[in-house]
Design a protein around this motif. Structure first.
Motif, PDB file in Angstrom:
ATOM      1  N   ARG A  36      53.820  55.809 -21.143  1.00 25.92           N
ATOM      2  CA  ARG A  36      53.648  57.028 -20.343  1.00 25.92           C
ATOM      3  C   ARG A  36      52.167  57.369 -20.364  1.00 25.92           C
ATOM      4  NH1 ARG A  36      58.191  59.148 -18.377  1.00 25.92           N
ATOM      5  NH2 ARG A  36      60.109  58.558 -19.439  1.00 25.92           N
ATOM      6  N   LEU A  37      51.611  57.550 -19.162  1.00 23.89           N
ATOM      7  CA  LEU A  37      50.179  57.759 -18.993  1.00 23.89           C
ATOM      8  C   LEU A  37      49.883  59.113 -18.376  1.00 23.89           C
ATOM      9  CD1 LEU A  37      49.379  54.309 -17.346  1.00 23.89           C
ATOM     10  CD2 LEU A  37      49.257  54.880 -19.764  1.00 23.89           C
ATOM     11  N   ALA A  38      48.784  59.720 -18.803  1.00 19.52           N
ATOM     12  CA  ALA A  38      48.336  60.983 -18.223  1.00 19.52           C
ATOM     13  C   ALA A  38      46.816  60.965 -18.140  1.00 19.52           C
ATOM     14  CB  ALA A  38      48.809  62.159 -19.067  1.00 19.52           C
ATOM     15  N   ASP A  39      46.290  61.685 -17.149  1.00 17.33           N
ATOM     16  CA  ASP A  39      44.836  61.795 -17.020  1.00 17.33           C
ATOM     17  C   ASP A  39      44.367  63.237 -16.903  1.00 17.33           C
ATOM     18  OD1 ASP A  39      45.603  62.433 -14.437  1.00 17.33           O
ATOM     19  OD2 ASP A  39      44.335  60.940 -13.472  1.00 17.33           O
ATOM     20  N   GLY A  40      45.288  64.182 -16.807  1.00 11.71           N
ATOM     21  CA  GLY A  40      44.920  65.585 -16.716  1.00 11.71           C
ATOM     22  C   GLY A  40      44.591  66.045 -15.311  1.00 11.71           C
ATOM     23  N   LYS A  41      44.563  65.124 -14.361  1.00 12.50           N
ATOM     24  CA  LYS A  41      44.294  65.476 -12.965  1.00 12.50           C
ATOM     25  C   LYS A  41      45.526  65.175 -12.128  1.00 12.50           C
ATOM     26  CE  LYS A  41      39.399  64.384 -13.155  1.00 12.50           C
ATOM     27  NZ  LYS A  41      38.356  63.497 -12.692  1.00 12.50           N
ATOM     28  N   LEU A  42      45.682  63.902 -11.752  1.00 14.77           N
ATOM     29  CA  LEU A  42      46.828  63.495 -10.946  1.00 14.77           C
ATOM     30  C   LEU A  42      48.115  63.504 -11.759  1.00 14.77           C
ATOM     31  CD1 LEU A  42      45.213  60.469  -9.085  1.00 14.77           C
ATOM     32  CD2 LEU A  42      45.561  62.783  -8.225  1.00 14.77           C
ATOM     33  N   ARG A  43      48.012  63.124 -13.012  1.00 15.84           N
ATOM     34  CA  ARG A  43      49.164  63.087 -13.904  1.00 15.84           C
ATOM     35  C   ARG A  43      48.896  63.987 -15.095  1.00 15.84           C
ATOM     36  NH1 ARG A  43      54.054  61.341 -12.240  1.00 15.84           N
ATOM     37  NH2 ARG A  43      53.696  59.819 -10.602  1.00 15.84           N
ATOM     38  N   SER A  44      49.634  65.086 -15.166  1.00 22.52           N
ATOM     39  CA  SER A  44      49.434  66.039 -16.256  1.00 22.52           C
ATOM     40  C   SER A  44      50.120  65.555 -17.525  1.00 22.52           C
ATOM     41  CB  SER A  44      49.982  67.402 -15.859  1.00 22.52           C
ATOM     42  OG  SER A  44      51.397  67.364 -15.813  1.00 22.52           O
ATOM     43  N   SER A  45      49.823  66.208 -18.606  1.00 23.21           N
ATOM     44  CA  SER A  45      50.453  65.856 -19.880  1.00 23.21           C
ATOM     45  C   SER A  45      51.936  66.231 -19.881  1.00 23.21           C
ATOM     46  CB  SER A  45      49.736  66.553 -21.040  1.00 23.21           C
ATOM     47  OG  SER A  45      49.784  67.957 -20.878  1.00 23.21           O
ATOM     48  N   GLN A  46      52.323  67.149 -19.012  1.00 27.16           N
ATOM     49  CA  GLN A  46      53.723  67.564 -18.915  1.00 27.16           C
ATOM     50  C   GLN A  46      54.550  66.604 -18.065  1.00 27.16           C
ATOM     51  OE1 GLN A  46      54.761  70.103 -20.801  1.00 27.16           O
ATOM     52  NE2 GLN A  46      52.634  70.131 -21.490  1.00 27.16           N
ATOM     53  N   LYS A  47      53.915  65.887 -17.133  1.00 26.33           N
ATOM     54  CA  LYS A  47      54.604  64.928 -16.264  1.00 26.33           C
ATOM     55  C   LYS A  47      53.842  63.609 -16.241  1.00 26.33           C
ATOM     56  CE  LYS A  47      57.131  66.388 -12.934  1.00 26.33           C
ATOM     57  NZ  LYS A  47      57.557  66.680 -11.589  1.00 26.33           N
ATOM     58  N   PRO A  48      53.857  62.875 -17.362  1.00 27.84           N
ATOM     59  CA  PRO A  48      53.109  61.615 -17.406  1.00 27.84           C
ATOM     60  C   PRO A  48      53.770  60.532 -16.549  1.00 27.84           C
ATOM     61  CG  PRO A  48      54.349  61.919 -19.417  1.00 27.84           C
ATOM     62  CD  PRO A  48      54.526  63.170 -18.611  1.00 27.84           C
ATOM     63  N   LYS A  49      52.967  59.570 -16.133  1.00 28.37           N
ATOM     64  CA  LYS A  49      53.439  58.461 -15.309  1.00 28.37           C
ATOM     65  C   LYS A  49      54.025  57.370 -16.194  1.00 28.37           C
ATOM     66  CE  LYS A  49      52.044  55.273 -11.732  1.00 28.37           C
ATOM     67  NZ  LYS A  49      53.119  55.590 -10.839  1.00 28.37           N
ATOM     68  N   LEU A  50      55.198  56.888 -15.821  1.00 26.51           N
ATOM     69  CA  LEU A  50      55.836  55.773 -16.518  1.00 26.51           C
ATOM     70  C   LEU A  50      55.356  54.479 -15.868  1.00 26.51           C
ATOM     71  CD1 LEU A  50      57.982  55.035 -18.677  1.00 26.51           C
ATOM     72  CD2 LEU A  50      59.632  54.959 -16.817  1.00 26.51           C
ATOM     73  N   LYS A  51      54.793  53.577 -16.674  1.00 27.81           N
ATOM     74  CA  LYS A  51      54.239  52.342 -16.134  1.00 27.81           C
ATOM     75  C   LYS A  51      54.541  51.194 -17.092  1.00 27.81           C
ATOM     76  CE  LYS A  51      50.119  51.460 -13.406  1.00 27.81           C
ATOM     77  NZ  LYS A  51      50.579  51.705 -12.084  1.00 27.81           N
ATOM     78  N   LYS A  52      54.788  50.015 -16.535  1.00 29.38           N
ATOM     79  CA  LYS A  52      55.021  48.827 -17.364  1.00 29.38           C
ATOM     80  C   LYS A  52      53.729  48.410 -18.050  1.00 29.38           C
ATOM     81  CE  LYS A  52      58.854  46.636 -15.015  1.00 29.38           C
ATOM     82  NZ  LYS A  52      59.336  45.394 -14.398  1.00 29.38           N
ATOM     83  N   ARG A  53      53.887  47.844 -19.243  1.00 31.23           N
ATOM     84  CA  ARG A  53      52.729  47.374 -20.014  1.00 31.23           C
ATOM     85  C   ARG A  53      51.907  46.355 -19.244  1.00 31.23           C
ATOM     86  NH1 ARG A  53      53.013  46.937 -26.055  1.00 31.23           N
ATOM     87  NH2 ARG A  53      54.386  48.598 -26.745  1.00 31.23           N
ATOM     88  N   MET A  54      52.577  45.501 -18.477  1.00 32.35           N
ATOM     89  CA  MET A  54      51.875  44.442 -17.745  1.00 32.35           C
ATOM     90  C   MET A  54      50.985  44.994 -16.628  1.00 32.35           C
ATOM     91  SD  MET A  54      54.976  43.072 -15.236  1.00 32.35           S
ATOM     92  CE  MET A  54      54.903  41.482 -15.861  1.00 32.35           C
ATOM     93  N   HIS A  55      51.154  46.247 -16.264  1.00 34.22           N
ATOM     94  CA  HIS A  55      50.397  46.834 -15.167  1.00 34.22           C
ATOM     95  C   HIS A  55      49.232  47.692 -15.637  1.00 34.22           C
ATOM     96  CE1 HIS A  55      54.209  46.321 -12.561  1.00 34.22           C
ATOM     97  NE2 HIS A  55      53.477  45.233 -12.567  1.00 34.22           N
ATOM     98  N   ILE A  56      48.876  47.569 -16.908  1.00 32.43           N
ATOM     99  CA  ILE A  56      47.723  48.313 -17.419  1.00 32.43           C
ATOM    100  C   ILE A  56      46.771  47.376 -18.149  1.00 32.43           C
ATOM    101  CG2 ILE A  56      48.910  50.532 -17.604  1.00 32.43           C
ATOM    102  CD1 ILE A  56      49.165  50.000 -20.617  1.00 32.43           C
ATOM    103  N   GLN A  57      45.497  47.756 -18.155  1.00 27.44           N
ATOM    104  CA  GLN A  57      44.460  47.002 -18.864  1.00 27.44           C
ATOM    105  C   GLN A  57      43.972  47.877 -20.024  1.00 27.44           C
ATOM    106  OE1 GLN A  57      43.123  43.844 -18.417  1.00 27.44           O
ATOM    107  NE2 GLN A  57      42.192  44.345 -20.363  1.00 27.44           N
ATOM    108  N   PRO A  58      44.342  47.530 -21.263  1.00 25.85           N
ATOM    109  CA  PRO A  58      43.913  48.348 -22.406  1.00 25.85           C
ATOM    110  C   PRO A  58      42.432  48.199 -22.694  1.00 25.85           C
ATOM    111  CG  PRO A  58      45.273  46.511 -23.129  1.00 25.85           C
ATOM    112  CD  PRO A  58      45.208  46.436 -21.645  1.00 25.85           C
ATOM    113  N   VAL A  59      41.875  49.244 -23.266  1.00 23.86           N
ATOM    114  CA  VAL A  59      40.483  49.278 -23.695  1.00 23.86           C
ATOM    115  C   VAL A  59      40.508  49.505 -25.199  1.00 23.86           C
ATOM    116  CG1 VAL A  59      38.304  50.525 -23.429  1.00 23.86           C
ATOM    117  CG2 VAL A  59      39.808  50.251 -21.480  1.00 23.86           C
TER     118      VAL A  59
END
Length: 92
Positions: A36-59
């Protein structure tokens, strides 16, 4: 610091696919093959985005303050998420 392949709460990631491709997010929850991802703009901490691990690039960067707050079940504000991402992007 956690291994880059081991995703953890508070870690900064970039989206690799979808409309939000290339945008930075912070992991607020890890659920099996999903995060579950949030950025505070498009995706708030109250409604985080559900995304598959394969679709993200970790830092390698993990915000320890946010990690501590999230794991203690404290409320994390959208302003705190934006500040963490802004600090990370300005350091680059």
């Amino acid at each position: 610091m956690a291994d880059i392949h081991e995703l953890s709460v508070g870690q900064i990631v970039f989206s690799k696919s979808g409309r939000d491709r290339g945008k930075p997010f912070i992991i607020v929850a890890v659920e099996g093959n999903y995060v579950r991802l949030a950025d505070g703009k498009l995706r708030s901490s109250q409604k985080p985005k559900l995304k598959k691990r394969m679709h993200i690039q970790p830092v390698k960067c993990i915000d320890e303050e946010l990690r501590k707050k999230i794991t203690e079940r404290s409320a994390v504000s959208d302003a705190e998420l934006r500040k963490a991402l802004e600090t990370f992007l300005c350091d680059k």
